[in-house]
Write a protein that holds these residues in place. Structure first.
Motif, PDB file in Angstrom:
ATOM      1  N   GLU A  15       0.682  -0.741  -0.417  1.00 47.03           N
ATOM      2  CA  GLU A  15       0.229  -0.266  -0.172  1.00 47.03           C
ATOM      3  C   GLU A  15       0.830   0.887   0.239  1.00 47.03           C
ATOM      4  OE1 GLU A  15      -3.274   2.430   2.703  1.00 47.03           O
ATOM      5  OE2 GLU A  15      -2.185   0.468   3.712  1.00 47.03           O
ATOM      6  N   SER A  32      -7.891   8.731  -3.184  1.00 44.96           N
ATOM      7  CA  SER A  32      -8.740   7.704  -2.186  1.00 44.96           C
ATOM      8  C   SER A  32      -7.820   6.501  -1.972  1.00 44.96           C
ATOM      9  CB  SER A  32     -10.012   8.400  -1.563  1.00 44.96           C
ATOM     10  OG  SER A  32     -10.749   7.331  -2.358  1.00 44.96           O
ATOM     11  N   SER A  33      -7.722   6.143  -0.587  1.00 45.78           N
ATOM     12  CA  SER A  33      -7.816   4.706  -0.084  1.00 45.78           C
ATOM     13  C   SER A  33      -8.691   4.483   0.284  1.00 45.78           C
ATOM     14  CB  SER A  33      -5.810   4.549  -0.067  1.00 45.78           C
ATOM     15  OG  SER A  33      -5.466   5.270   1.268  1.00 45.78           O
ATOM     16  N   THR A  34      -8.536   3.191   1.053  1.00 44.64           N
ATOM     17  CA  THR A  34      -9.539   2.361   2.507  1.00 44.64           C
ATOM     18  C   THR A  34      -8.633   1.261   1.854  1.00 44.64           C
ATOM     19  OG1 THR A  34     -11.320   2.289   3.963  1.00 44.64           O
ATOM     20  CG2 THR A  34     -11.536   1.986   1.100  1.00 44.64           C
ATOM     21  N   ARG A  36     -10.044  -2.739   2.918  1.00 44.02           N
ATOM     22  CA  ARG A  36     -11.339  -3.785   2.337  1.00 44.02           C
ATOM     23  C   ARG A  36     -10.886  -5.412   2.471  1.00 44.02           C
ATOM     24  NH1 ARG A  36     -15.078  -0.351   2.202  1.00 44.02           N
ATOM     25  NH2 ARG A  36     -14.791   1.505   0.073  1.00 44.02           N
ATOM     26  N   THR A  59      -6.463  -3.058  -0.100  1.00 47.05           N
ATOM     27  CA  THR A  59      -6.570  -1.417   0.322  1.00 47.05           C
ATOM     28  C   THR A  59      -6.595  -1.041  -0.762  1.00 47.05           C
ATOM     29  OG1 THR A  59      -4.532  -0.944   1.421  1.00 47.05           O
ATOM     30  CG2 THR A  59      -4.674   0.296   0.658  1.00 47.05           C
TER      31      THR A  59
END
Length: 100
Positions: A15, A32-34, A36, A59
């Motif tokens: 990431e 954007s990143s999150t 998951r 990610t």
């Protein structure tokens, strides 16, 4: 100029490297990143526990790019992340902007 939303699913261990690369690339202006949970990923990139559970931690990165930039960005990702197992797809963006 048509915009696309490029979605990437990457292993958490890459990431930071992926985000650093996108920060340096002019063709990924907004992203954007999150964290998951991903289902249906290739088992060769999953550990034994993830294979039993049927999902893997990943990610998700979403980047707004133009259709013209897509080819160059994906080629750079292929060169930098060969063998990592990053999944991707693109979708057209109908509308985008900034609300001030």
């Amino acid at each position: 100029m048509s915009e696309l939303c490029l979605t990437l699913l990457c292993p958490p261990e890459v990431e930071e490297k992926l985000i650093d690369l996108l920060l340096l690339m002019p063709n990924a202006r907004v992203f954007s990143s999150t964290a998951r949970s991903a289902h249906g990923m290739s088992q060769e990139y999953m550990d034994e526990k993830e294979q039993v559970l049927g999902w893997t931690r990943t990610t998700e990165v979403r980047a707004l790019i133009t259709a013209d930039e897509q080819t160059a960005l994906l080629e750079t990702l292929r060169q930098q992340f060969s063998g990592v197992g990053i999944r991707y797809w693109t979708m057209p963006v109908v509308d985008s902007g900034v609300i001030l």
